[in-house]
Scaffold this active site. Structure first.
Site, short mmCIF file in Angstrom:
data_model
loop_
_atom_site.label_atom_id
_atom_site.label_comp_id
_atom_site.label_asym_id
_atom_site.label_seq_id
_atom_site.Cartn_x
_atom_site.Cartn_y
_atom_site.Cartn_z
N HIS A 419 88.38 -8.55 -20.60
CA HIS A 419 89.66 -9.07 -20.11
C HIS A 419 90.44 -8.04 -19.29
O HIS A 419 91.42 -8.38 -18.63
CB HIS A 419 90.52 -9.53 -21.30
N ASP A 423 90.03 -12.13 -15.48
CA ASP A 423 91.08 -13.00 -15.98
C ASP A 423 90.48 -14.30 -16.49
O ASP A 423 89.34 -14.67 -16.15
CB ASP A 423 92.09 -13.30 -14.87
#
Length: 448
Positions: A419, A423
């Protein structure tokens, strides 16, 4: 009596220490020249260490699980050829490396003659020393009762301790099988993986305790060898990478029909196709649109490296644990070529013969448990990669086609992403692209 000290060998590649993963002897045991006495594991290989002399073990320098520095004393052996030449050290030092069983998590190495040249030279020096001693000794040597007793004990020890590699012993131990019950088929009476597997398949494992019997015992198991490497790798991945997992279902009906058709009448050089080669080609096409996903991230330097080549790691379960052989340059391979290479690497990983180059360099990984794939999984990213695609099992489920429910072959993809780099929107876009390719398999074969 003389004494030899066996030191931790230098296996090359700049390795400064190794982990002791198995003792084949204990203090007081007689040993014969070239008999394997221990196994050690570096970050890249498991190495068996033989004894260069015949004698009796009088001291062990470490316990299983300990880290041992290169050239540190490992074993001391008392020998029966007591005389030493003037100027010789009281204990001759010798170390040698035998064949390496190659197996590791995402990384391994093959020990070659060049890598063991230094230790082979040491072994030759030790043998020359023994030969010189024999030439200086009287020709009418009388074997004492002590020597005869040691020989008898040695014969009994070798009978009681079958020849087998560390991985074979580990598989047998986990299955509760006594290696002495297994007939060996390998060279020199060595027990192979196939021997253990056939023994278990025949149902000759020792009887288990009654299911209803109360059990009060407990056992502490120290993580060593490959299992320890796996633990370290998983800790590194989960502690450094903030995972985001995205799950999507895929209608595999059309692809399964195509796959069955292609498998129906294959050419002699064509292997049987599974789902994975199609998924590999779908990943190649999907990452072409999102290069950040086919990438590795250097945490310490803060640098993301986008890779043009698509090197796909295939997480594979072996008798010794999890390894990740790598199909290099999947972007340049056909469906059948991907299948051939994947099959070859899987066999090499299973038998512990994969080379270092075959187990490193992946840019994205596939994790699949086949028929045991479950409905959903949360795969752990193979650090330093930024994405892993998890394959769940195919099952017939009712699917709404807009007017009615129809039976379709459905499969979930459970994919995890770093992450820090990917995204949620980008993760979903990538998975949806893979889904479209799998649901419309003709697109996989269209170039561009």
């Amino acid at each position: 009596m003389g004494e030899f000290t066996i030191k931790m060998p230098d296996v090359g590649e700049g390795v400064a220490e190794a982990e002791l993963v198995e003792w084949h002897v204990k203090a007081g045991d007689p040993v014969r020249e070239d008999m394997v006495i221990a196994a050690v594991m570096t970050d890249k290989a498991t190495v068996e260490i033989p004894s260069p002399v015949t004698g009796t073990v009088i001291w062990l320098g470490a316990e299983v699980g300990d880290k041992i520095a290169v050239k540190a004393p490992l074993v001391r052996i008392e020998t029966n050829d007591g005389a030493t030449r003037p100027g010789d050290a009281p204990a001759a030092e010798i170390a040698s490396v035998s064949t390496a069983q190659v197996i590791d998590v995402g990384e391994s190495i093959e020990v070659t003659p060049a890598a063991t040249a230094g230790t082979d030279a040491a072994l030759a020096d030790g043998r020359q020393l023994r030969q010189t001693k024999k030439e200086q000794a009287h020709t009418d040597v009388v074997h004492t009762d002590v020597a005869q007793t040691d020989r008898a004990r040695l014969d009994r020890t070798e009978i009681d301790k079958p020849l087998a590699s560390p991985s074979v012993r580990r598989v047998a131990r986990d299955a509760g099988v006594d290696l002495r019950q297994i007939k060996a088929s390998g060279p020199g009476g060595r027990i192979l993986h196939e021997d253990v597997e056939q023994f278990i398949a025949r149902g000759e494992s020792p009887p288990q305790a009654p299911a209803m019997a109360r059990k009060t015992s407990s056992k502490e198991v120290k993580l060593t060898g490959l299992r320890r490497r796996i633990a370290e790798k998983m800790t590194l991945s989960t502690s450094r990478i903030p995972h985001i997992t995205y799950v999507e279902e895929v209608d595999m009906t059309a692809l399964e029909e195509l796959r069955n058709t292609m498998n129906r009448d294959p050419k002699p050089e064509q292997p049987k196709l599974t789902v994975l080669p199609f998924l590999m080609r779908a990943i190649v096409k999907a990452v072409a649109d999102q290069p950040n996903i086919n990438a590795t991230f250097d945490d310490d330097k803060g640098i993301l490296t986008r890779h043009g080549a698509v090197h796909i790691g295939i997480a594979a379960q072996t008798p010794a644990g999890l390894v990740v052989p790598v199909v290099k340059n999947a972007e340049a391979r056909s469906i059948f070529d991907c299948a051939i290479e994947m099959g070859r690497l899987a066999e090499a990983a299973r038998t512990g013969t994969a080379t270092r180059d075959e187990l490193v360099g992946s840019t994205i990984t596939i994790s699949s448990l086949g028929a045991l794939g479950g409905i959903v999984s949360t795969p752990v990213i193979n650090h330093p990669e930024v994405a892993i695609v998890g394959v769940n099992k195919i099952a017939i489920r009712p699917h709404w086609d807009g007017t009615q429910f129809v039976p379709r072959k459905m499969m979930n993809l459970s994919s995890s992403f770093d992450h820090r780099i990917i995204d949620g929107w980008d993760a979903a876009t990538f998975v949806q692209r893979v889904r479209l390719l799998l649901e419309t398999p003709a697109l996989i074969f269209i170039e561009g």
